[in-house]
Design an enzyme around this catalytic site. Sequence first.
Site, PDB file in Angstrom:
ATOM      1  N   LYS A 101       0.832  -1.213   0.000  1.00 60.45           N
ATOM      2  CA  LYS A 101       0.000   0.000   0.000  1.00 60.45           C
ATOM      3  C   LYS A 101       0.867   1.265   0.000  1.00 60.45           C
ATOM      4  O   LYS A 101       0.662   2.172  -0.798  1.00 60.45           O
ATOM      5  CB  LYS A 101      -0.904   0.025   1.240  1.00 60.45           C
ATOM      6  CG  LYS A 101      -1.613   1.359   1.425  1.00 60.45           C
ATOM      7  CD  LYS A 101      -2.384   1.442   2.719  1.00 60.45           C
ATOM      8  CE  LYS A 101      -1.593   1.938   3.895  1.00 60.45           C
ATOM      9  NZ  LYS A 101      -1.469   3.385   4.043  1.00 60.45           N
ATOM     10  N   ARG A 153       1.973  14.626  13.342  1.00 65.10           N
ATOM     11  CA  ARG A 153       2.386  14.404  11.955  1.00 65.10           C
ATOM     12  C   ARG A 153       2.428  15.680  11.105  1.00 65.10           C
ATOM     13  O   ARG A 153       1.699  15.820  10.132  1.00 65.10           O
ATOM     14  CB  ARG A 153       1.502  13.347  11.288  1.00 65.10           C
ATOM     15  CG  ARG A 153       1.587  12.011  11.985  1.00 65.10           C
ATOM     16  CD  ARG A 153       0.799  10.951  11.281  1.00 65.10           C
ATOM     17  NE  ARG A 153       1.545  10.328  10.198  1.00 65.10           N
ATOM     18  CZ  ARG A 153       1.071   9.306   9.495  1.00 65.10           C
ATOM     19  NH1 ARG A 153      -0.125   8.816   9.752  1.00 65.10           N
ATOM     20  NH2 ARG A 153       1.784   8.770   8.538  1.00 65.10           N
TER      21      ARG A 153
HETATM   22  C1  UD1 Z   1       5.161   6.633   6.513  1.00 62.06           C
HETATM   23  C2  UD1 Z   1       4.158   5.512   6.355  1.00 62.06           C
HETATM   24  C3  UD1 Z   1       3.663   5.047   7.711  1.00 62.06           C
HETATM   25  C4  UD1 Z   1       4.830   4.699   8.624  1.00 62.06           C
HETATM   26  C5  UD1 Z   1       5.832   5.842   8.670  1.00 62.06           C
HETATM   27  C6  UD1 Z   1       7.096   5.517   9.446  1.00 62.06           C
HETATM   28  C7  UD1 Z   1       3.050   5.982   4.257  1.00 62.06           C
HETATM   29  C8  UD1 Z   1       1.779   6.373   3.582  1.00 62.06           C
HETATM   30  N1  UD1 Z   1       3.037   5.981   5.580  1.00 62.06           N
HETATM   31  O1  UD1 Z   1       4.463   7.722   7.113  1.00 62.06           O
HETATM   32  O2  UD1 Z   1       2.820   3.914   7.512  1.00 62.06           O
HETATM   33  O3  UD1 Z   1       4.346   4.461   9.923  1.00 62.06           O
HETATM   34  O4  UD1 Z   1       6.224   6.205   7.337  1.00 62.06           O
HETATM   35  O5  UD1 Z   1       7.707   4.394   8.940  1.00 62.06           O
HETATM   36  O6  UD1 Z   1       4.021   5.640   3.628  1.00 62.06           O
HETATM   37  N2  UD1 Z   1       7.602  14.363  10.669  1.00 62.06           N
HETATM   38  C9  UD1 Z   1       7.742  15.711  10.944  1.00 62.06           C
HETATM   39  N3  UD1 Z   1       7.693  16.588   9.885  1.00 62.06           N
HETATM   40  C10 UD1 Z   1       7.525  16.187   8.598  1.00 62.06           C
HETATM   41  C11 UD1 Z   1       7.392  14.807   8.327  1.00 62.06           C
HETATM   42  C12 UD1 Z   1       7.436  13.907   9.387  1.00 62.06           C
HETATM   43  O7  UD1 Z   1       7.905  16.116  12.093  1.00 62.06           O
HETATM   44  O8  UD1 Z   1       7.478  17.037   7.691  1.00 62.06           O
HETATM   45  C13 UD1 Z   1       7.653  13.384  11.792  1.00 62.06           C
HETATM   46  C14 UD1 Z   1       6.366  12.574  11.951  1.00 62.06           C
HETATM   47  O9  UD1 Z   1       5.407  13.271  12.703  1.00 62.06           O
HETATM   48  C15 UD1 Z   1       6.893  11.332  12.642  1.00 62.06           C
HETATM   49  C16 UD1 Z   1       8.290  11.150  12.027  1.00 62.06           C
HETATM   50  O10 UD1 Z   1       8.631  12.415  11.478  1.00 62.06           O
HETATM   51  O11 UD1 Z   1       6.998  11.534  14.005  1.00 62.06           O
HETATM   52  C17 UD1 Z   1       8.386  10.106  10.935  1.00 62.06           C
HETATM   53  O12 UD1 Z   1       7.356  10.317  10.000  1.00 62.06           O
HETATM   54  P1  UD1 Z   1       7.475   9.902   8.470  1.00 62.06           P
HETATM   55  O13 UD1 Z   1       8.656   8.987   8.285  1.00 62.06           O
HETATM   56  O14 UD1 Z   1       7.427  11.125   7.641  1.00 62.06           O
HETATM   57  O15 UD1 Z   1       6.139   9.055   8.273  1.00 62.06           O
HETATM   58  P2  UD1 Z   1       5.105   9.170   7.096  1.00 62.06           P
HETATM   59  O16 UD1 Z   1       5.813   9.369   5.794  1.00 62.06           O
HETATM   60  O17 UD1 Z   1       4.030  10.121   7.479  1.00 62.06           O
END
Ligand code: UD1
Length: 430
Positions: free
Chosen positions: A22, A125
């Site tokens: 997914k 997030r």
């Molecule tokens: C993706 C996955 C999700 C998985 C996660 C971590 C998808 C659709 N989702 O989510 O299933 O649990 O990776 O493996 O692929 N953060 C910030 N600022 C940002 C971006 C992220 O502070 O601009 C923080 C988030 O809140 C979180 C951490 O960074 O605490 C990691 O998030 P991230 O790796 O970006 O997860 P997603 O891409 O949202």
Amino acid sequence: MDRIAITGGARLEGEIPISGAKNSAIKLMAASLLTDEPLRLTNMPRLADTRFLGKLLQRLGAEVIEADGADGPETVLTTREIVSGFAPYDLVRQMRASFNVLGPLLARSGQAKVSLPGGCTIGARPVDLHLQALEALGARIDLHEGYVYAQAPRGLKGAEIEFPFVSVGATEHTLLAAVLADGETVVRNAACEPEIDDLADCLNKMGARVTGAGTSEIRIQGVSRLSGATHAVLPDRIETGTYALAAAMAGGEVRLTRTRSDFIQALLDKMVEAGVDITPHNDGVTIKRNGARLNAVEVETDPYPGFATDLQAQFMALMTLADGESVIRETIFENRFMHAPELRRLGADITVQGGEARVRGVDALEGAQVMATDLRASVSLVIAGLAARGETVVNRVYHLDRGFERLEEKLGACGAQVRRLKGDGEAEED
Ligand code: UD1
């Protein structure tokens, strides 16, 4: 609203074919906005999330055709032109990953208006890293009334981007924009998840020049246009890990096929430590457990290749019946223990403090009504139900339908007693 009822106690014996990932499929679908030629994605999962993104892409100008190809389900996406650069709140709110259309829209047509996604049940997030990366690539970003207004009338320009911490979404988003930028982009402290490698692989088939994906430094040499391509979505490592844990929880022997065991090595190491028999093979992995009680083990979630946060809830379910106390640390999301109180309803002994859960194994779980709070949490309740005495009913199954394809069928084929109870008309809250 549908519910899932599980009658616990059946051992699992058989084979489960794993679907396409997914989390990869939805980024690959967004990549189709980067070209006016058809992008054919094979091994596509058929999920609420992919259907949903398909609808958004159609609004933006894509033609989306689903078919059953020789090698399983496929989707062909063709965006001859972008007819709208607008992704409204209602659509982005329902699926956060819709936000990822921002980069491709900007790269292809120089402008976009995309709703900010807002928080969700597992944490705040934010998308600040996504926006900083797009700004570094030369986009002008303004935030008004919950929307990102992005502009790059003269196109994006390659840049050096160093993320302060690892973000899967921000790394992918940067890739999706920088492939059409003028010049070279270097991404440092990039996420290394297999889905990023898969995205880069697909983009390269489309004519992009990306190297280093899957490592912490990615280089993207911008090109002026991309073409169509055919690409098979990689297997879903979270679905693989989930069924591995389901088999370990219920006992028996299950062969997981059409997947890769190396994608979930961190999980398999912990399962071996707990006492589960694991046999990797060419096409996946076989999970076996014969009756004996498992040992409690400690787990900490980390970016890939560490233990996936998306498997934390399911692992906690397994630990509820282990011998001893298991400590589970969640380091990626700040509020990802919503399943703990629901597992307690089944008789589990869990205490949560900050980012740490302590799970003291009990002798037995007892079926009850429980509530799914998010996608991975909901499947942890199904796993617990497989080993609980009597019947467990998981409410709000729409969370589960976002990410697990034909779950009842796949588990049922191995002997699990899982059935879907059709909706009773009760209103959904979110
Ligand atoms: C993706 C996955 C999700 C998985 C996660 C971590 C998808 C659709 N989702 O989510 O299933 O649990 O990776 O493996 O692929 N953060 C910030 N600022 C940002 C971006 C992220 O502070 O601009 C923080 C988030 O809140 C979180 C951490 O960074 O605490 C990691 O998030 P991230 O790796 O970006 O997860 P997603 O891409 O949202």
